[in-house]
Scaffold this motif. Structure first.
Motif, PDB file in Angstrom:
ATOM      1  N   LEU A   5       0.885  -1.154   0.037  1.00 27.31           N
ATOM      2  CA  LEU A   5      -0.012   0.059   0.045  1.00 27.31           C
ATOM      3  C   LEU A   5       0.751   1.451   0.021  1.00 27.31           C
ATOM      4  N   LEU A   6       1.807   1.288   0.874  1.00 24.42           N
ATOM      5  CA  LEU A   6       2.843   2.501   0.878  1.00 24.42           C
ATOM      6  C   LEU A   6       3.602   2.677  -0.555  1.00 24.42           C
ATOM      7  N   LEU A   7       3.897   1.419  -1.260  1.00 23.57           N
ATOM      8  CA  LEU A   7       4.499   1.439  -2.411  1.00 23.57           C
ATOM      9  C   LEU A   7       3.486   2.139  -3.407  1.00 23.57           C
ATOM     10  N   GLY A   8       2.425   1.492  -3.315  1.00 22.49           N
ATOM     11  CA  GLY A   8       1.325   2.047  -4.120  1.00 22.49           C
ATOM     12  C   GLY A   8       1.005   3.646  -3.884  1.00 22.49           C
ATOM     13  N   ASN A   9       1.033   4.045  -3.142  1.00 20.75           N
ATOM     14  CA  ASN A   9       1.121   5.641  -2.656  1.00 20.75           C
ATOM     15  C   ASN A   9       2.016   6.327  -3.186  1.00 20.75           C
ATOM     16  N   TYR A  10       3.390   5.599  -3.148  1.00 14.17           N
ATOM     17  CA  TYR A  10       4.463   6.465  -3.594  1.00 14.17           C
ATOM     18  C   TYR A  10       4.160   6.592  -5.327  1.00 14.17           C
ATOM     19  N   LYS A  11       3.939   5.381  -5.942  1.00 13.82           N
ATOM     20  CA  LYS A  11       3.536   5.316  -7.222  1.00 13.82           C
ATOM     21  C   LYS A  11       2.623   6.404  -7.784  1.00 13.82           C
ATOM     22  N   PHE A  12       1.472   6.406  -6.915  1.00 16.52           N
ATOM     23  CA  PHE A  12       0.320   7.376  -7.107  1.00 16.52           C
ATOM     24  C   PHE A  12       0.802   8.882  -6.882  1.00 16.52           C
ATOM     25  N   ARG A  13       1.576   9.152  -6.145  1.00 19.38           N
ATOM     26  CA  ARG A  13       2.222  10.489  -6.137  1.00 19.38           C
ATOM     27  C   ARG A  13       3.085  10.760  -7.219  1.00 19.38           C
ATOM     28  N   GLU A  14       3.979   9.998  -7.624  1.00 17.67           N
ATOM     29  CA  GLU A  14       4.694  10.097  -8.966  1.00 17.67           C
ATOM     30  C   GLU A  14       3.937  10.093 -10.316  1.00 17.67           C
ATOM     31  N   SER A  15       3.037   9.392 -10.391  1.00 18.77           N
ATOM     32  CA  SER A  15       2.203   9.324 -11.596  1.00 18.77           C
ATOM     33  C   SER A  15       0.688  10.261 -11.655  1.00 18.77           C
ATOM     34  N   ASP A  16       0.321  10.544 -10.348  1.00 19.11           N
ATOM     35  CA  ASP A  16      -0.867  11.356 -10.540  1.00 19.11           C
ATOM     36  C   ASP A  16      -0.782  12.557  -9.805  1.00 19.11           C
ATOM     37  N   PHE A  17      -0.331  12.541  -8.323  1.00 25.80           N
ATOM     38  CA  PHE A  17      -0.628  13.439  -7.495  1.00 25.80           C
ATOM     39  C   PHE A  17       0.479  14.726  -7.874  1.00 25.80           C
ATOM     40  N   TYR A  24      -4.863  18.767  -6.575  1.00 20.55           N
ATOM     41  CA  TYR A  24      -4.837  18.329  -5.130  1.00 20.55           C
ATOM     42  C   TYR A  24      -4.596  19.496  -4.029  1.00 20.55           C
ATOM     43  N   ARG A  25      -3.975  20.489  -4.459  1.00 21.88           N
ATOM     44  CA  ARG A  25      -3.846  21.507  -3.418  1.00 21.88           C
ATOM     45  C   ARG A  25      -5.058  22.295  -3.268  1.00 21.88           C
ATOM     46  N   GLU A  26      -5.957  22.357  -4.295  1.00 21.47           N
ATOM     47  CA  GLU A  26      -7.125  22.907  -4.009  1.00 21.47           C
ATOM     48  C   GLU A  26      -8.167  21.959  -3.323  1.00 21.47           C
ATOM     49  N   LEU A  27      -8.049  20.659  -3.521  1.00 22.58           N
ATOM     50  CA  LEU A  27      -8.893  19.714  -2.728  1.00 22.58           C
ATOM     51  C   LEU A  27      -8.280  19.662  -1.422  1.00 22.58           C
ATOM     52  N   ALA A  28      -7.029  19.948  -1.099  1.00 19.81           N
ATOM     53  CA  ALA A  28      -6.558  20.007   0.243  1.00 19.81           C
ATOM     54  C   ALA A  28      -7.409  21.036   1.144  1.00 19.81           C
ATOM     55  N   ASN A  29      -7.985  22.121   0.486  1.00 21.95           N
ATOM     56  CA  ASN A  29      -8.493  23.393   1.054  1.00 21.95           C
ATOM     57  C   ASN A  29     -10.008  23.059   1.107  1.00 21.95           C
ATOM     58  N   ALA A  30     -10.422  22.533   0.327  1.00 27.41           N
ATOM     59  CA  ALA A  30     -12.160  22.333   0.225  1.00 27.41           C
ATOM     60  C   ALA A  30     -12.503  21.114  -0.867  1.00 27.41           C
TER      61      ALA A  30
END
Length: 193
Positions: A5-17, A24-30
């Motif tokens: 799961l943590l590796l998947g999160n790393y891949k998500f951050r690299e490929s999408d985030f 994602y910054r906009e979503l962090a606020n509201a």
């Protein structure tokens, strides 16, 4: 599994985030979802994947059997927040094929909580069983389950209409309710009501 799961999160951050950091910054606020999605907790269903919805588009309530319990504080708070504060335009109840909750309606259980919860879906089974002959083959039994899964969506929509907040929002034409069904074997999401 946690390492995966943590590796998947790393891949998500690299490929999408990171490539979509502004979103994602906009979503962090509201959050500003337009849909309240009520679906099943089944691990085979990944709502964002089957709809291609982006983060922030769906406000999601998941539970065993995609149930809308009557007089339930947890569900009522989700509904109230979605309608009164997030101002969603649509409420979706989505059932699915091969639902373990629906199949469990045919069996006695010694579990403490699951049978009580599934009483919220029992009328779907009763309705279907009154309209069809008892199944004699595996195919007929599978078709019976499909009919109960779809009738359960209709039943949960009836339960949804017992909440005064939803009735008012619909009367004011602020919210529409939809019943959908997802077939795990074909990947097809279809409207049933």
């Amino acid at each position: 599994m946690i390492d995966n799961l943590l590796l998947g999160n790393y891949k998500f951050r690299e490929s999408d985030f990171i490539p979509n950091i502004d979103h994602y910054r906009e979503l962090a606020n509201a959050q500003h979802p337009t849909v309240l999605w009520i679906g099943c907790s089944d691990s085979r269903l990944q709502t964002g994947h089957i709809t291609q919805a982006k983060a922030g588009e769906l406000f999601i309530q998941r539970n065993i059997g995609n149930i809308v319990p009557i007089h339930d504080w947890n569900f009522a708070t989700v509904l109230e927040y979605a309608i009164s504060h997030l101002h969603v335009n649509d409420v979706v109840i989505c059932g699915h094929s091969n639902c373990g909750a629906i199949r469990a309606l045919d069996h006695e259980s010694t579990d403490a909580y699951i049978p009580l919860w599934l009483n919220n879906a029992r009328d779907a089974k009763t309705r279907v069983d009154k309209t069809i002959a008892p199944p004699k083959t595996v195919q007929e039994q599978d078709e019976r389950y499909r009919l109960i899964e779809q009738e359960n969506v209709r039943l949960q929509i009836e339960h949804l209409h017992t909440y005064p907040l939803l009735k008012k929002a619909m009367a004011d034409k602020k919210v529409e309710v939809h019943g959908l069904y997802y077939d795990l074997g074909t990947g097809v999401l279809s409207r049933i009501c």
